[in-house]
Motif scaffolding. Structure first.
Motif, PDB file in Angstrom:
ATOM      1  N   ALA A  53     -27.433  27.906   3.187  1.00  9.44           N
ATOM      2  CA  ALA A  53     -27.684  26.588   3.785  1.00  9.44           C
ATOM      3  C   ALA A  53     -29.162  26.216   3.689  1.00  9.44           C
ATOM      4  CB  ALA A  53     -27.221  26.575   5.237  1.00  9.44           C
ATOM      5  N   LEU A  54     -30.039  27.156   3.990  1.00  6.86           N
ATOM      6  CA  LEU A  54     -31.468  26.879   3.935  1.00  6.86           C
ATOM      7  C   LEU A  54     -31.919  26.526   2.522  1.00  6.86           C
ATOM      8  CD1 LEU A  54     -32.677  29.715   6.332  1.00  6.86           C
ATOM      9  CD2 LEU A  54     -32.812  27.241   6.782  1.00  6.86           C
ATOM     10  N   ALA A  55     -31.407  27.249   1.520  1.00  7.27           N
ATOM     11  CA  ALA A  55     -31.778  26.986   0.132  1.00  7.27           C
ATOM     12  C   ALA A  55     -31.364  25.585  -0.308  1.00  7.27           C
ATOM     13  CB  ALA A  55     -31.156  28.030  -0.790  1.00  7.27           C
ATOM     14  N   ALA A  56     -30.318  25.050   0.324  1.00  3.54           N
ATOM     15  CA  ALA A  56     -29.842  23.700   0.003  1.00  3.54           C
ATOM     16  C   ALA A  56     -30.454  22.650   0.929  1.00  3.54           C
ATOM     17  CB  ALA A  56     -28.317  23.663   0.079  1.00  3.54           C
ATOM     18  N   GLY A  57     -31.439  23.041   1.735  1.00  4.95           N
ATOM     19  CA  GLY A  57     -32.135  22.098   2.596  1.00  4.95           C
ATOM     20  C   GLY A  57     -31.436  21.782   3.898  1.00  4.95           C
ATOM     21  N   GLY A  58     -30.493  22.629   4.315  1.00  6.64           N
ATOM     22  CA  GLY A  58     -29.710  22.368   5.515  1.00  6.64           C
ATOM     23  C   GLY A  58     -30.360  22.845   6.794  1.00  6.64           C
ATOM     24  N   GLU A  59     -29.830  22.330   7.887  1.00  4.07           N
ATOM     25  CA  GLU A  59     -30.229  22.758   9.228  1.00  4.07           C
ATOM     26  C   GLU A  59     -29.464  24.036   9.564  1.00  4.07           C
ATOM     27  OE1 GLU A  59     -30.207  20.732  13.605  1.00  4.07           O
ATOM     28  OE2 GLU A  59     -28.269  20.849  12.566  1.00  4.07           O
ATOM     29  N   VAL A  60     -30.183  25.055  10.048  1.00  4.88           N
ATOM     30  CA  VAL A  60     -29.538  26.309  10.443  1.00  4.88           C
ATOM     31  C   VAL A  60     -30.097  26.725  11.798  1.00  4.88           C
ATOM     32  CG1 VAL A  60     -29.045  28.710   9.865  1.00  4.88           C
ATOM     33  CG2 VAL A  60     -29.296  27.013   8.025  1.00  4.88           C
ATOM     34  N   ILE A  61     -29.208  26.771  12.777  1.00  6.66           N
ATOM     35  CA  ILE A  61     -29.580  27.166  14.139  1.00  6.66           C
ATOM     36  C   ILE A  61     -28.956  28.522  14.435  1.00  6.66           C
ATOM     37  CG2 ILE A  61     -29.399  26.592  16.588  1.00  6.66           C
ATOM     38  CD1 ILE A  61     -29.162  23.633  15.717  1.00  6.66           C
ATOM     39  N   GLY A  62     -29.768  29.493  14.741  1.00 13.01           N
ATOM     40  CA  GLY A  62     -29.290  30.821  15.091  1.00 13.01           C
ATOM     41  C   GLY A  62     -29.287  31.011  16.593  1.00 13.01           C
ATOM     42  N   VAL A  63     -28.283  31.727  17.077  1.00 11.17           N
ATOM     43  CA  VAL A  63     -28.201  32.084  18.495  1.00 11.17           C
ATOM     44  C   VAL A  63     -27.967  33.585  18.541  1.00 11.17           C
ATOM     45  CG1 VAL A  63     -27.076  31.679  20.706  1.00 11.17           C
ATOM     46  CG2 VAL A  63     -27.159  29.827  19.011  1.00 11.17           C
ATOM     47  N   ILE A  64     -28.935  34.312  19.074  1.00 10.75           N
ATOM     48  CA  ILE A  64     -28.882  35.770  18.996  1.00 10.75           C
ATOM     49  C   ILE A  64     -29.267  36.399  20.335  1.00 10.75           C
ATOM     50  CG2 ILE A  64     -31.270  35.952  18.133  1.00 10.75           C
ATOM     51  CD1 ILE A  64     -30.253  38.205  16.247  1.00 10.75           C
ATOM     52  N   PRO A  65     -28.554  37.439  20.742  1.00 13.03           N
ATOM     53  CA  PRO A  65     -28.945  38.145  21.968  1.00 13.03           C
ATOM     54  C   PRO A  65     -30.267  38.896  21.775  1.00 13.03           C
ATOM     55  CG  PRO A  65     -26.687  38.663  21.355  1.00 13.03           C
ATOM     56  CD  PRO A  65     -27.301  37.959  20.202  1.00 13.03           C
ATOM     57  N   LYS A  66     -31.034  38.974  22.842  1.00 10.11           N
ATOM     58  CA  LYS A  66     -32.342  39.639  22.789  1.00 10.11           C
ATOM     59  C   LYS A  66     -32.234  41.068  22.260  1.00 10.11           C
ATOM     60  CE  LYS A  66     -36.485  40.515  25.573  1.00 10.11           C
ATOM     61  NZ  LYS A  66     -36.889  41.603  24.746  1.00 10.11           N
ATOM     62  N   ALA A  67     -31.164  41.772  22.614  1.00 11.98           N
ATOM     63  CA  ALA A  67     -31.010  43.162  22.151  1.00 11.98           C
ATOM     64  C   ALA A  67     -31.003  43.250  20.623  1.00 11.98           C
ATOM     65  CB  ALA A  67     -29.725  43.769  22.715  1.00 11.98           C
ATOM     66  N   LEU A  68     -30.439  42.240  19.957  1.00 16.07           N
ATOM     67  CA  LEU A  68     -30.407  42.259  18.495  1.00 16.07           C
ATOM     68  C   LEU A  68     -31.740  41.819  17.898  1.00 16.07           C
ATOM     69  CD1 LEU A  68     -26.798  40.961  17.775  1.00 16.07           C
ATOM     70  CD2 LEU A  68     -27.646  43.313  17.807  1.00 16.07           C
ATOM     71  N   VAL A  69     -32.471  40.968  18.607  1.00 18.39           N
ATOM     72  CA  VAL A  69     -33.822  40.625  18.156  1.00 18.39           C
ATOM     73  C   VAL A  69     -34.676  41.883  18.187  1.00 18.39           C
ATOM     74  CG1 VAL A  69     -35.913  39.296  18.677  1.00 18.39           C
ATOM     75  CG2 VAL A  69     -33.662  38.224  18.901  1.00 18.39           C
ATOM     76  N   ASP A  70     -34.533  42.629  19.279  1.00 19.74           N
ATOM     77  CA  ASP A  70     -35.298  43.862  19.432  1.00 19.74           C
ATOM     78  C   ASP A  70     -34.962  44.877  18.356  1.00 19.74           C
ATOM     79  OD1 ASP A  70     -36.429  42.694  21.656  1.00 19.74           O
ATOM     80  OD2 ASP A  70     -35.213  43.811  23.099  1.00 19.74           O
ATOM     81  N   ALA A  71     -33.736  44.826  17.824  1.00 18.45           N
ATOM     82  CA  ALA A  71     -33.329  45.745  16.752  1.00 18.45           C
ATOM     83  C   ALA A  71     -33.787  45.237  15.381  1.00 18.45           C
ATOM     84  CB  ALA A  71     -31.810  45.917  16.766  1.00 18.45           C
ATOM     85  N   GLU A  72     -34.538  44.159  15.375  1.00 19.59           N
ATOM     86  CA  GLU A  72     -35.137  43.591  14.160  1.00 19.59           C
ATOM     87  C   GLU A  72     -34.119  43.100  13.149  1.00 19.59           C
ATOM     88  OE1 GLU A  72     -38.066  46.294  12.618  1.00 19.59           O
ATOM     89  OE2 GLU A  72     -39.167  46.321  14.490  1.00 19.59           O
ATOM     90  N   VAL A  73     -33.038  42.478  13.631  1.00 20.82           N
ATOM     91  CA  VAL A  73     -32.064  41.902  12.705  1.00 20.82           C
ATOM     92  C   VAL A  73     -32.091  40.377  12.723  1.00 20.82           C
ATOM     93  CG1 VAL A  73     -30.544  43.916  12.811  1.00 20.82           C
ATOM     94  CG2 VAL A  73     -30.135  41.987  14.344  1.00 20.82           C
ATOM     95  N   ALA A  74     -32.965  39.772  13.528  1.00 24.44           N
ATOM     96  CA  ALA A  74     -33.025  38.308  13.615  1.00 24.44           C
ATOM     97  C   ALA A  74     -33.580  37.720  12.316  1.00 24.44           C
ATOM     98  CB  ALA A  74     -33.890  37.883  14.792  1.00 24.44           C
ATOM     99  N   HIS A  75     -33.033  36.580  11.937  1.00 27.54           N
ATOM    100  CA  HIS A  75     -33.512  35.824  10.771  1.00 27.54           C
ATOM    101  C   HIS A  75     -34.673  34.960  11.258  1.00 27.54           C
ATOM    102  CE1 HIS A  75     -33.654  33.310   7.268  1.00 27.54           C
ATOM    103  NE2 HIS A  75     -32.524  33.790   6.764  1.00 27.54           N
ATOM    104  N   ARG A  76     -35.841  35.145  10.708  1.00 27.60           N
ATOM    105  CA  ARG A  76     -37.040  34.444  11.192  1.00 27.60           C
ATOM    106  C   ARG A  76     -37.331  33.141  10.445  1.00 27.60           C
ATOM    107  NH1 ARG A  76     -38.285  36.478  16.137  1.00 27.60           N
ATOM    108  NH2 ARG A  76     -38.130  38.727  16.095  1.00 27.60           N
ATOM    109  N   GLY A  77     -36.491  32.774   9.477  1.00 28.77           N
ATOM    110  CA  GLY A  77     -36.779  31.578   8.691  1.00 28.77           C
ATOM    111  C   GLY A  77     -35.870  30.404   8.985  1.00 28.77           C
TER     112      GLY A  77
END
Length: 193
Positions: A53-77
């Motif tokens: 979606a991002l490569a095609a210029g789309g809007e991408v909204i992620g919703v992630i629990p803090k525990a998974l952010v802490d595990a370094e799996v969050a998409h930062r772009g």
């Protein structure tokens, strides 16, 4: 439909068709001007949907629990990344931010999200279409099970078409766009239950 929640696995299966399809779903939604709301991860099918979606210029909204952010799996772009405390908050955000749900192949987390979207529609917590993309026959067994629930009587007749399943994204999106809200459990009398 301006935004769709996309449920899918964070794993990368050996069969590349699943990852390729996920990237294609993200790209196609973006090209049609439909934003993606998803689990916020960078791995597996989740990452493929977001990157497509991002490569095609789309809007991408992620919703992630803090525990998974802490595990370094969050998409930062992403366009937006919402960090929540619990999975319950995550699923509520999916519902609040989207106009419907598309389920791609995945595991237990994906099934949890799909069943909750269906259950909430039955009860009347939302009136949004619940779609399932049956990539390479992945969900054949699940679709048989849903039919069995109806045949046995655990899925009411008015809810048996709640899950919109298709083998192609074009067909699925067309059917979801034509979705009509169902008669919810909250609208029924006790004798109908």
């Amino acid at each position: 439909m301006k935004r769709l929640a996309v449920y899918c696995g964070s794993a990368t299966p050996a069969d590349s068709r699943y990852v390729e399809n996920a990237a294609e779903v993200g790209r196609t939604l973006a090209e049609r001007g439909i934003g993606v709301v998803y689990g916020g991860g960078r791995l597996g099918l989740m990452g493929a949907v977001a990157d497509g979606a991002l490569a095609a210029g789309g809007e991408v909204i992620g919703v992630i629990p803090k525990a998974l952010v802490d595990a370094e799996v969050a998409h930062r772009g992403l366009t937006e990344l919402h960090v929540v405390d619990t999975m319950h908050q995550r699923k509520k955000a999916f519902t609040d931010l989207s106009d419907g749900f598309v389920t791609l192949p995945g595991g237990t987390g994906t099934m949890d999200e799909l069943w909750e979207a269906m259950s909430w529609a039955q009860i009347g917590y939302h009136a949004k279409p619940v779609g399932l993309l049956n990539v390479a026959g992945y969900y054949d067994g699940l679709l048989t099970f849903v039919r069995t629930m109806g045949e046995v009587g655990f899925l009411r007749p008015q809810h048996q078409d709640l899950l919109i399943a298709a083998d192609t994204l074009d067909d699925l999106l067309a059917r979801m766009a034509a979705h009509q809200p169902i008669r919810t459990v909250g609208q029924m009398k006790a004798a109908e239950l």
